[in-house]
Design an enzyme around this catalytic site. Structure first.
Site, PDB file in Angstrom:
ATOM      1  N   HIS A 120       3.800  -2.157   3.277  1.00 33.86           N
ATOM      2  CA  HIS A 120       3.692  -0.766   2.824  1.00 33.86           C
ATOM      3  C   HIS A 120       4.994  -0.325   2.158  1.00 33.86           C
ATOM      4  O   HIS A 120       6.051  -0.411   2.777  1.00 33.86           O
ATOM      5  CB  HIS A 120       3.378   0.167   3.995  1.00 33.86           C
ATOM      6  CG  HIS A 120       2.027  -0.080   4.598  1.00 33.86           C
ATOM      7  ND1 HIS A 120       1.792  -1.110   5.482  1.00 33.86           N
ATOM      8  CD2 HIS A 120       0.842   0.559   4.424  1.00 33.86           C
ATOM      9  CE1 HIS A 120       0.513  -1.097   5.833  1.00 33.86           C
ATOM     10  NE2 HIS A 120      -0.086  -0.089   5.208  1.00 33.86           N
ATOM     11  N   ASP A 150       0.820  -1.214   0.000  1.00 36.94           N
ATOM     12  CA  ASP A 150       0.000   0.000   0.000  1.00 36.94           C
ATOM     13  C   ASP A 150       0.854   1.263   0.000  1.00 36.94           C
ATOM     14  O   ASP A 150       1.958   1.276   0.555  1.00 36.94           O
ATOM     15  CB  ASP A 150      -0.885   0.046   1.252  1.00 36.94           C
ATOM     16  CG  ASP A 150      -2.009  -0.967   1.224  1.00 36.94           C
ATOM     17  OD1 ASP A 150      -2.078  -1.766   0.271  1.00 36.94           O
ATOM     18  OD2 ASP A 150      -2.819  -0.965   2.166  1.00 36.94           O
TER      19      ASP A 150
END
Length: 205
Positions: free
Chosen positions: A175, A33
């Site tokens: 992430h 992400d």
């Protein structure tokens, strides 16, 4: 406060969202992400390449606009792309109209039927409106949250949690962000090594 393993009750409350995939297949679905950004996203791409692993990148539209070359590399390397809104909006704190418009602004930059709400926070009304706007939309959540964004978490403990809770069909969240990089840089190659030894394959959503 966050849970590494998503509880079954939450999955039951939101059955219209995708939390994991087929449990009978020895496959892990790696997701990243908040990118694409310099340094971190290229590190992820190089690390994945070493293990012949494919992943799904949930991209922020603003980051695509700022770093189109890195975004194109994601596509060239055969990874899947998902929408993560244009400005990383938290659905619970955003009115529906603004949220949908921000989703659409990001959608204009990428061809995808995948979406992950930032922070995993989205209202039922927003889910309905997004699916009305794009009927083929698949809203992807997760089975395992790595915690790499947690600056108080030691890299070794981050790795321990990821390895403990990841199993067949798991959707795992990492992430590709500066905040997460210290833990991601430590965890990703080691986790891939362990999973590869255990016979897992890595697929896109």
């Amino acid at each position: 406060m966050y849970l590494i393993k998503t509880p079954w009750l939450l999955k039951k409350l939101y059955p219209q969202l995708i939390w994991n995939m087929n449990r009978e297949r020895r496959v892990i679905y790696l997701t990243f992400d908040d990118g694409p950004i310099p340094v971190v996203t290229p590190f992820v791409l190089e690390t994945l390449k070493k293990y012949n692993a494919k992943a799904t990148f949930f991209c922020i539209g603003d980051n695509i606009s700022k770093h189109p070359d890195i975004y194109q590399q994601l596509i060239a390397d055969g990874h899947a792309i998902g929408n993560h809104t244009y400005n990383h909006l938290k659905g619970w704190e955003t009115d529906d109209n603004t949220y949908v418009q921000n989703f659409q602004k990001a959608s204009d930059l990428m061809l995808t039927s995948l979406f992950r709400p930032p922070y995993g926070r989205i209202k039922r009304s927003q889910i309905r409106q997004l699916k009305a706007l794009q009927p083929d939309l698949r809203i992807i959540m997760w089975d395992v949250l790595s915690g790499d964004f947690d600056t108080t978490l030691k890299p070794a403990n981050c790795l321990k949690g990821v390895l403990k809770y990841t199993s067949n069909g798991a959707i795992v969240v990492f992430h590709d962000s500066l905040k997460a990089f210290e833990r991601l840089e430590y965890v990703l190659p080691r986790a891939l090594e362990e999973w590869a030894k255990a016979g897992f394959e890595f697929a896109i959503l």
